[in-house]
Write a protein that holds these residues in place. Structure first.
Motif, PDB file in Angstrom:
ATOM      1  N   ASP A  12      36.182-112.477 -40.885  1.00 27.09           N
ATOM      2  CA  ASP A  12      34.753-112.717 -40.661  1.00 27.09           C
ATOM      3  C   ASP A  12      33.959-111.645 -41.385  1.00 27.09           C
ATOM      4  O   ASP A  12      34.310-110.456 -41.315  1.00 27.09           O
ATOM      5  N   ASP A  14      31.054-110.507 -40.710  1.00 24.67           N
ATOM      6  CA  ASP A  14      30.279-109.684 -39.785  1.00 24.67           C
ATOM      7  C   ASP A  14      31.224-108.837 -38.934  1.00 24.67           C
ATOM      8  O   ASP A  14      32.033-109.379 -38.175  1.00 24.67           O
ATOM      9  N   PHE A  15      31.110-107.524 -39.044  1.00 21.53           N
ATOM     10  CA  PHE A  15      32.001-106.623 -38.311  1.00 21.53           C
ATOM     11  C   PHE A  15      31.882-106.830 -36.803  1.00 21.53           C
ATOM     12  O   PHE A  15      32.888-106.805 -36.088  1.00 21.53           O
ATOM     13  N   ARG A  16      30.662-107.020 -36.327  1.00 23.41           N
ATOM     14  CA  ARG A  16      30.465-107.188 -34.885  1.00 23.41           C
ATOM     15  C   ARG A  16      31.067-108.493 -34.381  1.00 23.41           C
ATOM     16  O   ARG A  16      31.694-108.533 -33.326  1.00 23.41           O
ATOM     17  N   VAL A  17      30.854-109.564 -35.127  1.00 20.78           N
ATOM     18  CA  VAL A  17      31.415-110.859 -34.736  1.00 20.78           C
ATOM     19  C   VAL A  17      32.941-110.794 -34.743  1.00 20.78           C
ATOM     20  O   VAL A  17      33.598-111.321 -33.837  1.00 20.78           O
ATOM     21  N   SER A  19      34.771-108.261 -34.143  1.00 21.95           N
ATOM     22  CA  SER A  19      35.187-107.504 -32.960  1.00 21.95           C
ATOM     23  C   SER A  19      35.099-108.353 -31.698  1.00 21.95           C
ATOM     24  O   SER A  19      35.947-108.255 -30.812  1.00 21.95           O
ATOM     25  N   VAL A  20      34.072-109.208 -31.612  1.00 23.13           N
ATOM     26  CA  VAL A  20      33.959-110.124 -30.472  1.00 23.13           C
ATOM     27  C   VAL A  20      35.138-111.085 -30.449  1.00 23.13           C
ATOM     28  O   VAL A  20      35.762-111.323 -29.408  1.00 23.13           O
ATOM     29  N   GLU A  22      38.020-110.606 -31.774  1.00 23.48           N
ATOM     30  CA  GLU A  22      39.208-109.821 -31.422  1.00 23.48           C
ATOM     31  C   GLU A  22      39.333-109.688 -29.907  1.00 23.48           C
ATOM     32  O   GLU A  22      40.427-109.842 -29.352  1.00 23.48           O
ATOM     33  N   LYS A  36      41.722-107.234 -39.132  1.00 26.37           N
ATOM     34  CA  LYS A  36      40.424-107.882 -39.305  1.00 26.37           C
ATOM     35  C   LYS A  36      39.990-107.689 -40.749  1.00 26.37           C
ATOM     36  O   LYS A  36      39.918-106.566 -41.237  1.00 26.37           O
ATOM     37  N   HIS A  38      37.029-108.606 -43.781  1.00 25.34           N
ATOM     38  CA  HIS A  38      35.614-108.946 -43.870  1.00 25.34           C
ATOM     39  C   HIS A  38      35.222-109.481 -45.246  1.00 25.34           C
ATOM     40  O   HIS A  38      34.061-109.799 -45.475  1.00 25.34           O
TER      41      HIS A  38
END
Length: 231
Positions: A12, A14-17, A19-20, A22, A36, A38
């Protein structure tokens, strides 16, 4: 035979997405995140190096198309299962994903349950493949494909009596036998094949009627055990 935890690569931009996602994956028994990525380049490199069992693939990447990445990954020896997670809903993207052999296509944004249903289906199909009988016939093939289908959205999780007869039989057999049962034990009790029992257990898990527990033995490989969650 038991299955090892499913190594999952999340792609993904988006790093935040990422992590979600994950966090979602790590909440499910039988899965663990190995990396992960990107970008398309990172996804290709990590897929080759980590050899994941499952890839959650975004389409919109800063340096390429996730479906092009999926095409390369799926053409490799011993390819992983690929599940698309994307905001793209145009028919070209959906048609391409189907043609490539993507097992599910999940539209963003989505919640934990939506992903959990699809990952549970993948896990059940993987377990069935690991126990594939030498004398497999059409019914075995049909059951394997059926495992990847999601349960009807209108199925009431709180009312077991509304379920299909065989699902009720599996559930009631588990209620009578107690907790921590394997698919083989349930199959023997009900009088169905292990693959069929695995498929019905996956459906019961998806609606929250049973829960999966992983028990680790001396080999380090987890054994799948199922227990009732409501009576």
């Amino acid at each position: 035979m038991t299955e090892a935890s499913i190594a999952t690569l999340i792609v993904d931009d988006d790093f935040r997405v990422a992590s979600v996602h994950e966090g979602f994956v790590e909440k499910l028994p039988g899965f663990h995140v190995v990396g992960k990525a990107h970008t398309a380049a990172d996804a290709l490199e990590m897929a080759q190096r980590l050899r994941p069992d499952l890839v959650l693939m975004d389409i919109y990447l800063p340096d390429g198309d996730g479906l092009d990445v999926a095409r390369v990954i799926l053409d490799s020896p011993a390819p992983p299962v690929v599940l698309v997670i994307s905001a793209a809903t145009d028919i070209d993207a959906v048609r391409t994903a189907i043609q490539l052999g993507v097992v599910h296509y999940l539209v963003k944004p989505f919640g934990f349950r939506a992903l959990a249903e699809r990952l549970t289906a993948v896990r059940s199909a993987r377990a069935a493949i690991a126990d594939w009988p030498e004398d497999a016939g059409q019914s075995d093939v049909d059951q394997l494909f059926e495992m990847l289908r999601l349960p009807p959205a209108e199925t009431p999780a709180s009312d077991i009596e509304h379920l299909a007869p065989t699902l009720q039989l599996v559930y009631k057999s588990m209620s009578a036998r107690g907790s921590g049962l394997s698919a083989s034990e349930i199959a023997g009790q009900v009088g169905i094949s292990r693959a069929t029992a695995q498929r019905y257990l996956a459906q019961l898990e998806q609606i929250g009627a049973v829960k999966l527990e992983l028990r680790y033995g001396q080999t380090g490989r987890p054994e799948h055990r199922y227990s009732i969650t409501r009576h």
